[in-house]
Design an enzyme around this catalytic site. Structure first.
Site, short mmCIF file in Angstrom:
data_model
loop_
_atom_site.label_atom_id
_atom_site.label_comp_id
_atom_site.label_asym_id
_atom_site.label_seq_id
_atom_site.Cartn_x
_atom_site.Cartn_y
_atom_site.Cartn_z
N ASP A 1 0.89 -0.92 -0.07
CA ASP A 1 0.04 -0.09 -0.10
C ASP A 1 0.80 1.31 0.07
O ASP A 1 1.42 1.60 1.03
CB ASP A 1 -0.93 -0.03 1.32
CG ASP A 1 -2.15 0.92 1.22
OD1 ASP A 1 -2.00 1.85 0.44
OD2 ASP A 1 -2.88 0.98 2.16
N HIS B 1 -9.13 -0.72 -8.03
CA HIS B 1 -8.73 0.76 -6.96
C HIS B 1 -7.56 1.49 -7.59
O HIS B 1 -7.52 2.64 -7.50
CB HIS B 1 -8.55 -0.14 -5.64
CG HIS B 1 -8.32 1.25 -4.61
ND1 HIS B 1 -9.19 2.03 -4.03
CD2 HIS B 1 -7.24 1.44 -4.02
CE1 HIS B 1 -8.71 2.74 -3.08
NE2 HIS B 1 -7.42 2.65 -3.15
#
Length: 429
Positions: free
Chosen positions: A243, A337
């Site tokens: 991330d 995403h």
């Protein structure tokens, strides 16, 4: 996120040399002492400790490892805690000014807080009534960052100085916001690579608030500890995904203009500052973990193992949005995403994400209360966070696995110069 340094291993401590027993002490042998202590654990805690202090030879203090000696600077162009690497432990806390407290009390509070932050970030005790929680530790990369919420300006009579960038964020379909855990007059972000150092700072900040402000909400977070991986790498979140791969980097030519208010920007007191959007995002981990790894990767648009785009290459290889498989299907799904959040899919909108994970226990039904304390930094949230979140709101595959439970937007002024406190240009201008 920014790469983290790998701390050196702590050198092994030399065991104290053993000495022959004194014949006069043969009546209480080590074996008998341990046997007695095993039967009465309380005695072990008391007598054993006393024995250790009485007989242990004097040792030279072992030097701190790099984890403890790493230090961030309080004074500077920007406040600490924005471009610094991810820390292992974080605390977020918002305060509301007490009834009757105004601009004068706020200035005195920021002066106290700034001095405390300066001291603690240098590895020194706080100036008054230090709790000794971090007595044995070094700075441990401690950072303390201060910001002002929209309501602060009305409470202090400074409405004319309130930035338009602090206008309320729009509502989003994924919002399930708890107002009691959102916003606030003042916001403090604390990060450190040692949990006790971080807690020590949190406690000092709370005590410094005194009668001037009361805690509105407080949240605790964590990240992987520096040195836990074989080499520096991008962090993982609680979904197991890497991330922060495409985070803006200070080495990029337009980094400053994307993340910080220019020196001649408006309002003048925000020069070299930034705006922080803070969101507590609950991850619906039970639902997420039912997906296959392939399904999880399609939701994100990146491989779970190494963070590489599904279009191929390594983590840092540019994503090919048009690449298809043999059947003509896009390798990176249209609602992935990582596709939706790309700056080139959002008019160049960019923000520096610097989050902490959180876990606040297990619900009565066995569901973990866990997720991400999302913190992003930008020169203007209306050109950073808002357009990206609007795009996500319209069709992000990840949205069914997360829930936004609290929100805050804070103006974080530039760093304090030597002899100044954070926010001085606003409060004394």
């Amino acid at each position: 996120m920014a790469d983290q340094s790998i701390p050196q291993a702590r050198p092994p401590r030399t065991a104290p040399a053993q000495t022959e027993a004194d014949p006069a002490d043969e009546g209480i042998s080590r074996r008998r002492l341990l046997g007695t202590a095993g039967a009465t654990g309380l005695v072990l805690g008391t007598a054993g400790a006393a024995l250790g202090y009485a007989t242990a030879p004097t040792e030279a203090a072992a030097p701190l490892t790099s984890l403890g000696t790493d230090r961030a600077m309080f004074h500077g162009k920007h406040q600490p805690g924005i471009t610094d690497g991810l820390q292992a432990r974080g605390h977020l806390v918002a305060f509301d000014l007490a009834a009757g407290a105004g601009r004068r009390e706020a200035a005195a509070l920021l002066r106290r807080w700034s001095e405390t932050a300066r001291r603690l970030m240098a590895g020194e005790p706080s100036a008054h009534d230090d709790t000794d929680v971090a007595r044995d530790a070094g700075p441990s990369s401690l950072t303390i960052t201060f910001g002002f919420g929209r309501s602060f300006f009305g409470r202090t009579g400074l409405e004319k100085q309130r930035p338009t960038a602090l206008d309320p964020l729009p509502e989003f379909s994924s919002d399930h916001l708890d107002k009691k855990r959102s916003n606030g007059d003042l916001w403090v972000q604390i990060g450190a690579n040692d949990a006790l150092v971080a807690f020590h700072a949190l406690r000092a900040i709370q005590k410094d608030a005194g009668s001037a402000a009361r805690v509105r909400w407080q949240m605790n977070g964590f990240n992987r500890s520096p040195g836990a991986t074989a080499h520096p790498m991008t962090a993982r979140n609680l979904m197991g995904q890497i991330d922060g791969t495409r985070n803006p980097k200070p080495s990029e030519a337009d980094f400053e203009q994307r993340i910080f208010v220019p020196e001649k920007g408006e309002p003048a007191w925000m020069a070299n500052g930034s705006y922080a959007v803070v969101r507590r995002i609950r991850m619906l981990l039970d639902d997420w973990e039912k997906l296959s790894v392939k399904a999880q990767e399609d939701v994100i648009g990146r491989r779970k193992s190494d963070g590489a785009a599904l279009s191929g290459g390594t983590e840092t290889t540019a994503m090919d949005l048009e690449k298809t498989d043999a059947k003509g299907n896009l390798l990176v799904p249209i609602n992935a995403h990582a596709r939706i959040t790309r700056p080139d899919q959002n008019g160049g909108a960019a923000m520096l994400r610097r989050p902490f994970s959180f876990h606040d226990g297990i619900d009565p039904d066995g569901v973990p209360d866990a997720g991400l304390l999302f913190i992003c930094w930008q020169a203007d949230p209306l050109r950073g966070f808002v357009p990206v979140q609007r795009k996500l709101d319209r069709g992000d595959a990840l949205s069914q696995f997360i829930r936004h439970e609290s929100s805050g937007l804070f103006a974080v002024p530039g760093g304090a110069a030597e002899g100044e406190y954070v926010g001085q240009k606003l409060l004394e201008g």
